[in-house]
Design an enzyme around this catalytic site. Structure first.
Site, PDB file in Angstrom:
ATOM      1  N   LYS A  45       0.671  -1.058   0.249  1.00 25.92           N
ATOM      2  CA  LYS A  45      -0.369  -0.125  -0.464  1.00 25.92           C
ATOM      3  C   LYS A  45       0.758   0.989   0.246  1.00 25.92           C
ATOM      4  O   LYS A  45       2.000   0.731   0.969  1.00 25.92           O
ATOM      5  CB  LYS A  45      -1.180   0.676   1.281  1.00 25.92           C
ATOM      6  CG  LYS A  45      -1.619  -1.086   1.332  1.00 25.92           C
ATOM      7  CD  LYS A  45      -2.813  -1.069   2.048  1.00 25.92           C
ATOM      8  CE  LYS A  45      -3.845  -1.993   1.812  1.00 25.92           C
ATOM      9  NZ  LYS A  45      -4.806  -2.335   3.385  1.00 25.92           N
ATOM     10  N   LYS A  50       7.646   0.796   3.399  1.00 27.49           N
ATOM     11  CA  LYS A  50       7.249   1.711   4.877  1.00 27.49           C
ATOM     12  C   LYS A  50       6.213   2.026   5.776  1.00 27.49           C
ATOM     13  O   LYS A  50       5.562   2.570   6.405  1.00 27.49           O
ATOM     14  CB  LYS A  50       7.828   3.822   4.704  1.00 27.49           C
ATOM     15  CG  LYS A  50       9.186   4.092   4.319  1.00 27.49           C
ATOM     16  CD  LYS A  50       9.814   5.303   3.985  1.00 27.49           C
ATOM     17  CE  LYS A  50      11.062   5.557   3.843  1.00 27.49           C
ATOM     18  NZ  LYS A  50      11.972   5.482   5.400  1.00 27.49           N
ATOM     19  N   SER A  75      10.059  14.315   3.059  1.00 23.14           N
ATOM     20  CA  SER A  75      10.348  14.122   1.742  1.00 23.14           C
ATOM     21  C   SER A  75       9.366  13.338   0.089  1.00 23.14           C
ATOM     22  O   SER A  75       8.912  13.233  -0.535  1.00 23.14           O
ATOM     23  CB  SER A  75      10.966  15.320   0.710  1.00 23.14           C
ATOM     24  OG  SER A  75      11.919  14.100   0.991  1.00 23.14           O
ATOM     25  N   GLN A  80       3.849   9.859   2.761  1.00 26.40           N
ATOM     26  CA  GLN A  80       2.759   9.379   2.330  1.00 26.40           C
ATOM     27  C   GLN A  80       2.161   8.033   3.475  1.00 26.40           C
ATOM     28  O   GLN A  80       1.335   8.127   3.277  1.00 26.40           O
ATOM     29  CB  GLN A  80       3.344   8.519   0.258  1.00 26.40           C
ATOM     30  CG  GLN A  80       3.377   9.169  -0.684  1.00 26.40           C
ATOM     31  CD  GLN A  80       3.843   9.340  -1.513  1.00 26.40           C
ATOM     32  OE1 GLN A  80       3.231   8.139  -1.683  1.00 26.40           O
ATOM     33  NE2 GLN A  80       5.199   9.402  -1.944  1.00 26.40           N
ATOM     34  N   GLY A 177      18.772   5.542   5.623  1.00 24.37           N
ATOM     35  CA  GLY A 177      17.885   5.880   7.565  1.00 24.37           C
ATOM     36  C   GLY A 177      18.066   4.345   8.313  1.00 24.37           C
ATOM     37  O   GLY A 177      18.657   4.744   9.207  1.00 24.37           O
ATOM     38  N   GLY A 178      18.577   3.403   7.289  1.00 26.14           N
ATOM     39  CA  GLY A 178      19.197   1.642   8.247  1.00 26.14           C
ATOM     40  C   GLY A 178      17.405   0.812   9.147  1.00 26.14           C
ATOM     41  O   GLY A 178      17.730   0.200   9.905  1.00 26.14           O
ATOM     42  N   LYS A 269       9.113  -6.816 -15.620  1.00 28.01           N
ATOM     43  CA  LYS A 269       7.807  -6.063 -15.823  1.00 28.01           C
ATOM     44  C   LYS A 269       7.337  -5.554 -14.937  1.00 28.01           C
ATOM     45  O   LYS A 269       5.772  -5.711 -15.203  1.00 28.01           O
ATOM     46  CB  LYS A 269       6.645  -6.660 -16.296  1.00 28.01           C
ATOM     47  CG  LYS A 269       7.140  -7.967 -17.363  1.00 28.01           C
ATOM     48  CD  LYS A 269       8.265  -7.381 -19.148  1.00 28.01           C
ATOM     49  CE  LYS A 269       7.852  -8.097 -19.991  1.00 28.01           C
ATOM     50  NZ  LYS A 269       9.805  -7.496 -21.013  1.00 28.01           N
ATOM     51  N   SER A 300      12.351  -2.752  -2.060  1.00 31.56           N
ATOM     52  CA  SER A 300      12.083  -1.800  -0.867  1.00 31.56           C
ATOM     53  C   SER A 300      10.901  -0.871  -1.337  1.00 31.56           C
ATOM     54  O   SER A 300       9.819  -0.306  -0.367  1.00 31.56           O
ATOM     55  CB  SER A 300      13.107  -0.675  -0.559  1.00 31.56           C
ATOM     56  OG  SER A 300      13.842  -0.324  -1.412  1.00 31.56           O
ATOM     57  N   ASN A 303       7.222   3.986  -5.687  1.00 29.65           N
ATOM     58  CA  ASN A 303       7.492   5.458  -6.292  1.00 29.65           C
ATOM     59  C   ASN A 303       8.695   6.565  -7.166  1.00 29.65           C
ATOM     60  O   ASN A 303       9.036   6.588  -6.615  1.00 29.65           O
ATOM     61  CB  ASN A 303       7.053   6.371  -4.965  1.00 29.65           C
ATOM     62  CG  ASN A 303       6.005   5.369  -4.122  1.00 29.65           C
ATOM     63  OD1 ASN A 303       5.010   4.880  -5.047  1.00 29.65           O
ATOM     64  ND2 ASN A 303       5.910   5.187  -3.146  1.00 29.65           N
TER      65      ASN A 303
END
Length: 311
Positions: A45, A50, A75, A80, A177-178, A269, A300, A303
C-alpha cells in the site's frame, strides 16, 4: 528483543498492509548465477515498505495520543505512509515537507489525507518545524527510520519472505536511514536458521558501510545518488542492530544501480524505484559470493517519477 515482539507486531499490522508477493525470474537467476527471490514491497500500500513501520508506530500509540495526531518530516515515502496509515485509523497526520519536495509527492500526501506544512529544505528546518507542531498540537513524532516501533514494523517484510522461502542463505536490503536493514536483520536473526543479512548501498553515500567499519555513526558530505531513498543517515536505535546482526554492506556505483533497475523493469515487468535496485546490483557485482545460493532481495518500493527514468 524477542521473537514474540515481532510476531505481535506482524499480527497487529496485518489488517492494514498487503502480504506482498515473492517473485522470481529465470533470466535474472541466470544473470546472477544464483536463485533470487524478490519480496515485492513495490506492491505494498502506498508503494513502499514504509507502510509497515508507519502503521505499527501509530498502532503502538495510546488512544489519548492518537486523538492528538501524529507528525513526521519526510519528503518521500514515509510522508505518504504516515498519511495513509493515519487516514486508515481515522487520526490526524501533520507532514512537514521541504518546499522543494517533488509536486508528485506532495500530491500523494494530500490524496492520503496528510496535512502538509512546508519548510526550508534543510534538516534543521524540518526538525524545528516538526518540534513546533509537536509542541502546539501535542502530536506524537514518528521518525522514518530511527524508532523501535518503525523498525519492528519494517521487520515484517522479511518475516513474510522467510515464511515463503525457508531455505534462504542471504537476504539483502538497501540501506539509507537504516530502518529497513535493521528490521530485516532482526527478522532474519530470529526467524531463520542460518540466513545472513547483507546491506547494499550506493558508493556515493556510503555512510553505513563506513559506520560498520569504524563502529560509530558516520555521515555523508554529499547526497549525489540516483537512489533518492538512501540519502539519509543511520540513527542510534537502528545502528546497534545493524552492527550486531548485519554481515556486511556492499557498495555499488551509480551505473550498476541503473543497470540493475533496468533489468528488473525489462525482465520482470515491474516498476521499482532506484533504491530498490541497489541489492540486485550488489549481487551482480559479487557473483562469486552468491553463486548457487538462495538469495532473498527486499524490493523496497516503486514510487518513481516515470517521466524522469535514468534509462
Amino acid at each position: 528483543m524477542n521473537k514474540q515482539t515481532l510476531i505481535k507486531t506482524h499480527t497487529r499490522i496485518k489488517p492494514f498492509i498487503h502480504n506482498t508477493p515473492v517473485l522470481t525470474s529465470e533470466l535474472l537467476n541466470e544473470a546472477a548465477g544464483c536463485n533470487l527471490y524478490f519480496k515485492c514491497e513495490n506492491f505494498q500500500k502506498m508503494g513502499a515498505f514504509k507502510m509497515r513501520g508507519a502503521t505499527n508506530a501509530i498502532l503502538s500509540l495510546s488512544e489519548e495520543e492518537r486523538q492528538r495526531g501524529v507528525v513526521t518530516h519526510s519528503s518521500g515515502n514515509f510522508a505518504q505512509a504516515v498519511s495513509l496509515a493515519a487516514q486508515n485509523l481515522g487520526i490526524k497526520a501533520y507532514i512537514v515537507m521541504p518546499e522543494n519536495a517533488p509536486q508528485v509527492k506532495k500530491n500523494a500526501v494530500r490524496t492520503y489525507g496528510g496535512d502538509i506544512i512546508e519548510c526550508e529544505s534543510t534538516l534543521k528546518a524540518r526538525e524545528e518545524t516538526a518540534n513546533k507542531i509537536k509542541a502546539e498540537k501535542g502530536a506524537s513524532f514518528l521518525h522514518p527510520s530511527n524508532q523501535d516501533e518503525v523498525i519492528y514494523g519494517n521487520s515484517t517484510a522479511a518475516i513474510e519472505l522467510l515464511e515463503e522461502q525457508l531455505n534462504l542463505d542471504f537476504i539483502l536490503a538497501p540501506v539509507g536511514g537504516g530502518g529497513l536493514l535493521a528490521g530485516t536483520a532482526l527478522a532474519t536473526h530470529l526467524f531463520s536458521n542460518n540466513c545472513k543479512t547483507i546491506g547494499a548501498e550506493p558508493m556515493a553515500v556510503d555512510d553505513a558501510y563506513r559506520s560498520l567499519v569504524s563502529g560509530q555513526i558516520e555521515t555523508n558530505k554529499t547526497t549525489l545518488t540516483i537512489a533518492d531513498g538512501l540519502r539519509t543517515n543511520l540513527g542510534n536505535r537502528n545502528f546497534p542492530i545493524i552492527k550486531q546482526h548485519v554481515e556486511k554492506i556492499i557498495r555499488v556505483e551509480e551505473n550498476e544501480i541503473i543497470n540493475a533497475m533496468q533489468l528488473i523493469w525489462e525482465r520482470m515487468k515491474i516498476i521499482i524505484e532506484p533504491s530498490s535496485a541497489v541489492p540486485l546490483a550488489a549481487v551482480l557485482k559479487h557473483k562469486e559470493e552468491f553463486k548457487n545460493k538462495n538469495v532473498g532481495i527486499i524490493l523496497s518500493g516503486g514510487n518513481v517519477d516515470v517521466t524522469k527514468l535514468p534509462f
